[in-house]
Design an enzyme around this catalytic site. Structure first.
Site, short mmCIF file in Angstrom:
data_model
loop_
_atom_site.label_atom_id
_atom_site.label_comp_id
_atom_site.label_asym_id
_atom_site.label_seq_id
_atom_site.Cartn_x
_atom_site.Cartn_y
_atom_site.Cartn_z
N SER A 69 -11.78 6.21 -15.22
CA SER A 69 -12.98 6.13 -14.37
C SER A 69 -13.68 4.79 -14.58
O SER A 69 -14.88 4.73 -14.85
CB SER A 69 -13.93 7.29 -14.69
OG SER A 69 -14.85 7.50 -13.65
N PRO A 70 -12.93 3.67 -14.46
CA PRO A 70 -13.48 2.36 -14.79
C PRO A 70 -14.56 1.86 -13.83
O PRO A 70 -15.25 0.89 -14.14
CB PRO A 70 -12.26 1.44 -14.74
CG PRO A 70 -11.34 2.10 -13.76
CD PRO A 70 -11.53 3.58 -13.99
N LEU A 71 -14.70 2.52 -12.68
CA LEU A 71 -15.69 2.07 -11.70
C LEU A 71 -16.95 2.94 -11.71
O LEU A 71 -17.74 2.90 -10.78
CB LEU A 71 -15.07 2.06 -10.30
CG LEU A 71 -13.86 1.13 -10.15
CD1 LEU A 71 -13.26 1.26 -8.75
CD2 LEU A 71 -14.24 -0.31 -10.43
N GLY A 72 -17.13 3.71 -12.78
CA GLY A 72 -18.31 4.55 -12.90
C GLY A 72 -19.59 3.75 -12.76
O GLY A 72 -19.76 2.72 -13.40
N TYR A 92 -2.69 16.89 -13.17
CA TYR A 92 -3.28 16.32 -11.96
C TYR A 92 -2.75 17.09 -10.74
O TYR A 92 -1.74 16.72 -10.13
CB TYR A 92 -2.95 14.83 -11.84
CG TYR A 92 -3.69 13.96 -12.84
CD1 TYR A 92 -4.71 14.46 -13.64
CD2 TYR A 92 -3.35 12.62 -12.99
CE1 TYR A 92 -5.38 13.66 -14.55
CE2 TYR A 92 -4.01 11.80 -13.90
CZ TYR A 92 -5.02 12.34 -14.67
OH TYR A 92 -5.67 11.54 -15.57
N HIS A 114 -3.74 14.26 -23.84
CA HIS A 114 -4.82 14.16 -22.86
C HIS A 114 -6.22 14.34 -23.46
O HIS A 114 -7.17 13.66 -23.06
CB HIS A 114 -4.59 15.19 -21.75
CG HIS A 114 -5.17 14.81 -20.44
ND1 HIS A 114 -4.66 15.23 -19.23
CD2 HIS A 114 -6.22 14.03 -20.10
CE1 HIS A 114 -5.37 14.75 -18.23
NE2 HIS A 114 -6.32 14.02 -18.74
#
Length: 294
Positions: free
Chosen positions: A208-211, A53, A128
């Site tokens: 990316s849970p709010l995709g 990151y 990863h």
């Protein structure tokens, strides 16, 4: 804040995805530190990072070092915070992502991550992404060696199939504690992995849970978002944000789910943490479950 477990470790039901604090379009350091501190103030005790990151070439570990500084400068107790980091990917600095699952690379990467985080052993170390050039059993075997050496306390895997979860579980046993795949209102093709994780007692950390509701940091400033979905309608009726409804929906999918939404501003993670207090009704869940992914 409500809490869930990763193996025998209790963590907040909502974690902080720290990637936006270090990649493209990242905030300045003062705002980045303030974002981590806001997460801690809101009761967040799980922070998700990775050695890859970062933005520019030569910045490997930028996010891990940032998290370490943020914890060191926080005025309160951070002994209960679990830092979950990852190894096996790289960023040459041109915006692309590489994969390296070679055992020797993973072992060196974990040792370097521990040093950057300032810990004797990494609380949760995640592979990863599977490397198509390296047999899966060899990459997972490196995690087994790291566990046996005491470099890491627990292992996780990310971006995996159900078959890979089963094979990793056979090699790591109780040392495997988590699976991290993309899963959101817009992307639900990891449902089999979520179900298997629940079956095996593994935490499932959707990235990316709010995709479909918010842009991912990987999308850049012009990435698309949806409007007028069931998530937006329920949010309007509740007087909360669609993002909070999305996180509450994820929590309701399984007791194994611990979302790690990204944030680059204190207000964002404070709002995300508040989603843990939302209890959706059966009628709302039925509506949201039948909303087609976009």
């Amino acid at each position: 804040m409500q809490y869930r477990t990763i193996a025998d470790t209790t963590v907040s039901a909502i974690g902080l995805g720290a990637m936006p604090l270090s990649i493209e379009h990242r905030p300045d350091e003062s705002r980045a530190l303030a974002t981590v501190h806001a997460a801690l103030d809101a009761g967040v005790t799980l922070i998700d990072t990775a050695d890859s990151y970062h933005w520019h070439a030569g910045e490997t570990g930028h996010n891990e070092l940032l998290i370490a500084r943020a914890l060191a400068r926080y005025g309160g107790d951070t002994s209960g915070v679990l830092i979950a980091t990852k190894g096996g990917r790289g960023r040459p600095g041109d915006g692309s992502w590489t994969v390296n699952g070679a055992p020797e690379h993973l072992k060196r990467a974990a040792e370097a991550s521990a040093k950057r985080l300032g810990v004797d052993a990494i609380g949760l170390y995640q592979l990863h992404k599977p490397d198509p050039a390296v047999p899966w059993e060899e990459s997972v075997g490196a995690l087994r060696e790291l566990l046996d050496a005491g470099t890491i306390r627990a292992a996780g895997i990310s971006n995996v199939t159900t078959a890979q979860i089963r094979r990793a579980h056979a090699i790591l046993g109780d040392g495997l504690v988590s699976v991290q795949n993309q899963y959101s209102p817009a992307v639900r093709n990891s449902e089999p992995q979520l179900q298997l994780s629940t079956e095996l007692g593994l935490a499932f950390l959707p990235w990316s849970p709010l995709g479909g509701i918010s842009r991912s940091s990987l999308d850049g400033p012009s990435g698309p978002t949806s409007r007028g979905t069931a998530f937006h309608r329920v949010a309007a009726e509740r007087g909360v944000s669609p993002q909070q409804i999305a996180l509450a929906w994820l929590l309701a999918r399984s007791p194994a789910v611990i979302p790690v939404p990204g944030a680059s501003r204190p207000a964002s993670i404070t709002a995300s943490a508040g989603a843990a207090q939302l209890d959706l009704t059966e009628a709302e869940l039925t509506l949201l479950n039948h909303e087609p992914p976009r």
